[in-house]
Design a protein around this motif. Structure first.
Motif, mmCIF file in Angstrom:
data_model
loop_
_atom_site.group_PDB
_atom_site.id
_atom_site.type_symbol
_atom_site.label_atom_id
_atom_site.label_comp_id
_atom_site.label_asym_id
_atom_site.label_seq_id
_atom_site.Cartn_x
_atom_site.Cartn_y
_atom_site.Cartn_z
ATOM 1 N N MET A 178 3.475 13.030 -14.139
ATOM 2 C CA MET A 178 2.512 12.010 -13.797
ATOM 3 C C MET A 178 1.106 12.612 -13.823
ATOM 4 S SD MET A 178 2.093 9.851 -10.278
ATOM 5 C CE MET A 178 3.037 8.410 -10.648
ATOM 6 N N ILE A 179 0.175 11.897 -14.395
ATOM 7 C CA ILE A 179 -1.212 12.344 -14.459
ATOM 8 C C ILE A 179 -1.965 11.786 -13.265
ATOM 9 C CG2 ILE A 179 -3.344 12.232 -15.784
ATOM 10 C CD1 ILE A 179 -1.626 12.008 -18.304
ATOM 11 N N TRP A 180 -2.639 12.657 -12.531
ATOM 12 C CA TRP A 180 -3.437 12.234 -11.377
ATOM 13 C C TRP A 180 -4.772 11.716 -11.875
ATOM 14 C CZ3 TRP A 180 -7.979 14.552 -9.213
ATOM 15 C CH2 TRP A 180 -8.365 14.008 -7.990
ATOM 16 N N MET A 181 -5.095 10.493 -11.465
ATOM 17 C CA MET A 181 -6.367 9.904 -11.870
ATOM 18 C C MET A 181 -7.007 9.212 -10.675
ATOM 19 S SD MET A 181 -5.799 8.607 -15.782
ATOM 20 C CE MET A 181 -7.177 7.563 -15.612
ATOM 21 N N PRO A 182 -8.067 9.808 -10.130
ATOM 22 C CA PRO A 182 -8.743 9.148 -9.013
ATOM 23 C C PRO A 182 -9.480 7.901 -9.504
ATOM 24 C CG PRO A 182 -9.969 11.080 -9.700
ATOM 25 C CD PRO A 182 -8.691 11.066 -10.498
ATOM 26 N N GLY A 240 -24.334 8.825 -0.591
ATOM 27 C CA GLY A 240 -23.353 9.896 -0.594
ATOM 28 C C GLY A 240 -22.244 9.640 -1.591
ATOM 29 N N ILE A 241 -21.430 10.658 -1.760
ATOM 30 C CA ILE A 241 -20.248 10.596 -2.614
ATOM 31 C C ILE A 241 -19.067 10.877 -1.693
ATOM 32 C CG2 ILE A 241 -19.077 11.572 -4.626
ATOM 33 C CD1 ILE A 241 -21.918 12.524 -5.543
ATOM 34 N N TYR A 242 -18.118 9.954 -1.665
ATOM 35 C CA TYR A 242 -17.047 9.981 -0.673
ATOM 36 C C TYR A 242 -15.678 10.089 -1.338
ATOM 37 C CZ TYR A 242 -20.874 8.246 2.159
ATOM 38 O OH TYR A 242 -22.078 8.103 2.791
ATOM 39 N N HIS A 243 -14.866 10.981 -0.801
ATOM 40 C CA HIS A 243 -13.484 11.162 -1.250
ATOM 41 C C HIS A 243 -12.602 10.542 -0.175
ATOM 42 C CE1 HIS A 243 -10.037 14.329 -1.765
ATOM 43 N NE2 HIS A 243 -9.610 13.098 -1.894
ATOM 44 N N TRP A 244 -11.798 9.556 -0.564
ATOM 45 C CA TRP A 244 -10.928 8.876 0.394
ATOM 46 C C TRP A 244 -9.556 8.692 -0.231
ATOM 47 C CZ3 TRP A 244 -8.866 3.690 0.557
ATOM 48 C CH2 TRP A 244 -8.290 3.345 1.783
ATOM 49 N N GLU A 245 -8.522 9.001 0.536
ATOM 50 C CA GLU A 245 -7.148 8.805 0.082
ATOM 51 C C GLU A 245 -6.530 7.667 0.878
ATOM 52 O OE1 GLU A 245 -5.023 12.520 -0.054
ATOM 53 O OE2 GLU A 245 -6.720 13.506 -1.035
ATOM 54 N N HIS A 246 -5.999 6.704 0.167
ATOM 55 C CA HIS A 246 -5.395 5.539 0.807
ATOM 56 C C HIS A 246 -4.232 6.012 1.671
ATOM 57 C CE1 HIS A 246 -3.486 1.682 1.399
ATOM 58 N NE2 HIS A 246 -4.521 1.082 0.826
ATOM 59 N N ASP A 263 -0.337 5.938 -2.978
ATOM 60 C CA ASP A 263 -0.686 7.182 -3.652
ATOM 61 C C ASP A 263 -1.933 6.947 -4.500
ATOM 62 O OD1 ASP A 263 -0.564 9.789 -4.556
ATOM 63 O OD2 ASP A 263 0.877 9.321 -6.144
ATOM 64 N N LEU A 264 -3.056 6.670 -3.814
ATOM 65 C CA LEU A 264 -4.324 6.377 -4.482
ATOM 66 C C LEU A 264 -5.437 7.226 -3.886
ATOM 67 C CD1 LEU A 264 -4.190 2.467 -4.537
ATOM 68 C CD2 LEU A 264 -3.754 4.007 -6.456
ATOM 69 N N THR A 265 -6.251 7.790 -4.752
ATOM 70 C CA THR A 265 -7.419 8.559 -4.341
ATOM 71 C C THR A 265 -8.651 7.874 -4.903
ATOM 72 O OG1 THR A 265 -6.157 10.614 -4.345
ATOM 73 C CG2 THR A 265 -8.556 10.809 -4.476
ATOM 74 N N TYR A 266 -9.668 7.738 -4.055
ATOM 75 C CA TYR A 266 -10.919 7.101 -4.461
ATOM 76 C C TYR A 266 -12.068 8.094 -4.349
ATOM 77 C CZ TYR A 266 -8.525 2.634 -4.216
ATOM 78 O OH TYR A 266 -7.663 1.600 -4.429
ATOM 79 N N LEU A 267 -12.974 8.015 -5.304
ATOM 80 C CA LEU A 267 -14.227 8.745 -5.278
ATOM 81 C C LEU A 267 -15.314 7.686 -5.345
ATOM 82 C CD1 LEU A 267 -15.492 11.587 -5.270
ATOM 83 C CD2 LEU A 267 -15.609 11.409 -7.768
ATOM 84 N N ARG A 268 -16.012 7.478 -4.222
ATOM 85 C CA ARG A 268 -16.995 6.389 -4.099
ATOM 86 C C ARG A 268 -18.414 6.939 -4.123
ATOM 87 N NH1 ARG A 268 -17.945 1.831 0.643
ATOM 88 N NH2 ARG A 268 -16.402 0.659 -0.516
#
Length: 147
Positions: free
Chosen positions: A1-5, A68-74, A78-83
């Motif tokens: 599986m490829i990880w894609m934020p 800012g730039i925010y890293h958040w994991e749901h 299994d979801l990662t966000y870069l806001r």
């Protein structure tokens, strides 16, 4: 599986001690978020936040700084966000413009109104971006370079 934020943008707009939020329905739950959405292929981050704000609220957005730039994991998926959260101002709302599917409409809420209902915020990012904005956290837009 490829990880894609998921790369997203968000607009933080304050007027008269109230913040522009979007009331929306997500997975059968009504909640609030900043005007926000995914960064689309071929567009710049500033173009994305202007587009998303207009699509979700009908307000034209003018970004003025990066908060800012925010890293958040749901917490449940299994979801990662870069806001990328931007501060700015809005012009007059286009009341005739249709809003994105799932959007109930724009709402203006104060920080205390948001704090008493944290469970109604779409994610922890909503309050965090407002708190950082109120703390004066700002970076110039030229920090973002598009080559």
């Amino acid at each position: 599986m490829i990880w894609m934020p998921h790369v997203t943008v968000a607009a933080v707009v304050e007027e008269d001690n109230r913040f522009l939020l979007v009331e929306e329905e997500v997975e059968g739950r009504r909640c609030f978020n900043q005007p926000a959405g995914h960064w689309d292929p071929g567009e710049g981050l500033l173009d994305a936040v202007v587009r998303e704000t207009l699509e979700e609220t009908g307000y034209p957005f003018v970004p003025e700084s990066l908060i800012g730039i925010y890293h958040w994991e749901h917490p449940h998926k299994d979801l990662t966000y870069l806001r990328f959260a931007f501060a700015g101002r809005v012009g007059a709302r286009d009341l005739g413009r249709p809003l994105d599917t799932g959007i109930i409409g724009p709402q203006w809420l104060s920080l205390p109104q948001m704090q008493v209902q944290p469970g109604q915020m779409r994610s922890a990012l909503v309050l965090r971006c407002v708190e950082d904005y109120l703390a004066g956290q700002r970076y110039p837009l030229n920090i973002l370079q598009r080559l």
